[in-house]
Motif scaffolding. Structure first.
Motif: not given
Length: 473
Positions: A26-32, A34-40
């Motif tokens: 679950e934590q990995s999914q959250k990080v993923q 967050t990264y996708e939102r920042f990248e966007e």
């Protein structure tokens, strides 16, 4: 029973592992996410900036602004070194050191130097710390190097030493015109002056000094030697009360009394000075000025001392036979006792008393006329003969004072005269003059003011010097 507990423990451990793995996932999914939102978001920013940049760069409306910005950036890149140097120079510091002594390097035994300023100004420029260190240092000097130069006038550049290598140095003036003259030697007689006589007790007087030698060699250029009028030994008499010896410094002077810069060899002379205390007892003479008001006159004056001992050089004392005390009669209104200072003659350094007490008695003023007062002649330096048209050789004088004093006066006590200084031959009118008595007890008034006399061009064989009566011509 035991077997069942063991199975339960294994089952619990497996559940914990599964639960931990789920949390990690679950934590990995959250990080993923967050990264996708920042990248966007970052992509949107870049895309927006790119769009704006395209609009600015390719829009004619903003082309001039873009060109101006690019020009500034290009200028800054190309002139970076000059701008940096200018900025650094604005941080430089300057300080002026005033009145720095100039040291001349030359053979002072052979040459005399003129035209060299005694002091100059030195300007230090550089880093503030370096300038401060150089200015506060004690080794900084200004040099005028004349070594190797011959007789004549030279333009010389001043240099410096001792300020270090971390500052820029400018000397003002930086160049000087210097004249070098060869020295010669001339012999002078030694004279002397006593100095600090105000620090010597006034009753003492220094006598004629005795020098170890009376001539001295002076070395300088011919022009300087020609300007020397005398060489004096300066003898210090401070606190001297008896004979003394000392090495007196020698100074050369010009005719106006200004010191002359020259080499005196040696620059001192050993001298022996006698100290004496010459003195002389003289009478005190009262000199009265003005008249007593309100119909009064001075009848008598008595002093608490009639003589005083004065001190000075023997030459000065030889010509003095009295000391004066003055009294203004206009200030007297009644019998008085006054304290008055003695007036010491020039050259008298001290006296046993500097003031005298006078007891003054007044009386009623009276007048009487004295006839047949002789008319005398003074300053008949050409010894002219003279005659009076009416054969008149006397005049009358009114005497004013107390009865006691005027009764003592007769015609022979009064001096009436005419002054024949610069007289020319011929009939002419002279002003009669009268000598007032110095004690002020009585006053004389002429009853006529003029006297006619015919001066002849012939000279008289008779003695008609100052004080001779007109009848004796």
């Amino acid at each position: 029973m035991r077997k069942k507990r063991k199975d339960d423990s294994v089952e619990t451990t497996e559940e914990k592992k599964t639960e931990r793995a789920n949390r990690i996932a679950e934590q990995s999914q959250k990080v993923q996410k967050t990264y996708e939102r920042f990248e966007e978001v970052l992509f949107k920013i870049v895309r927006t900036f790119s769009t704006v940049l395209d609009k600015v760069l390719f829009n004619k409306k903003y082309s001039k602004i873009v060109a101006f910005v690019l020009a500034i950036l290009l200028y800054g890149v190309v002139n970076y070194n000059a701008i940096s140097s200018s900025y650094q120079s604005s941080l430089r510091y300057s300080k002026t050191i005033s009145d720095v002594t100039v040291t001349a390097k030359y053979n002072s035994d052979t040459f005399e130097v003129s035209g060299l300023p005694e002091t100059v100004d030195v300007v230090l420029t550089g880093d503030a710390a370096n300038v401060t260190a150089a200015a506060n240092g004690e080794n900084g000097t200004v040099i005028c190097d004349l070594d190797g130069l011959t007789e004549g006038t030279h333009e010389v550049k001043l240099t410096t030493e001792g300020y270090g290598n971390n500052v820029n140095i400018v000397v003002n003036p930086s160049n000087v015109s210097v004249t070098m003259k060869k020295k010669t030697t001339q012999q002078f007689d030694i004279s002397y002056d006593f100095i600090n006589q105000d620090r010597m007790d006034a009753i003492y007087s220094p006598g004629t000094p005795e020098f170890e030698y009376t001539k001295i060699n002076v070395r300088a250029s011919k022009d300087t030697l020609d300007s020397i009028a005398f060489v004096k030994a300066l003898i210090d008499v401070s606190n001297q009360t008896s004979d003394f010896e000392q090495d007196a410094p020698l100074i050369a002077y010009d005719s106006s009394g200004k010191p002359v810069n020259a080499d005196i060899v040696p620059d001192t002379v050993h001298v022996k000075v006698p100290v004496t205390s010459p003195s002389k007892s003289v009478k005190i003479q009262v000199q009265v000025s003005g008249e007593v008001p309100d119909g009064k006159a001075i009848d008598s004056i008595s002093m608490d001392q009639e003589t005083v001992t004065i001190y000075g050089s023997e030459t000065t004392l030889a010509d003095i036979d009295q000391v004066v005390v003055t009294l203004n009669a206009e200030t007297l209104t009644k019998d008085s006792t006054v304290l008055r200072p003695l007036v010491l003659p020039a050259g008298v350094t001290s006296a046993s008393n500097l003031q005298v007490t006078m007891n003054i008695k007044l009386g009623d003023a009276e007048e009487k006329t004295i006839e047949d007062v002789p008319i005398n002649v003074v300053n008949n330096t050409n010894h002219y003969k003279a005659s009076q048209p009416d054969n008149k050789t006397t005049t009358s004088v009114t005497v004013k004072g107390t009865k006691n004093n005027i009764d003592k006066i007769n015609a022979d006590d009064i001096n009436v005269y005419i002054d024949m200084k610069d007289v020319q031959p011929g009939l002419q009118t002279f002003a009669l003059q009268i000598e007032q008595p110095s004690n002020g007890y009585v006053t004389y008034t002429l009853n006529e003011s003029e006297y006619e006399l015919n001066v002849l061009g012939e000279t008289s064989d008779a003695d008609t010097n100052e004080g001779a009566n007109i009848n004796n011509d």
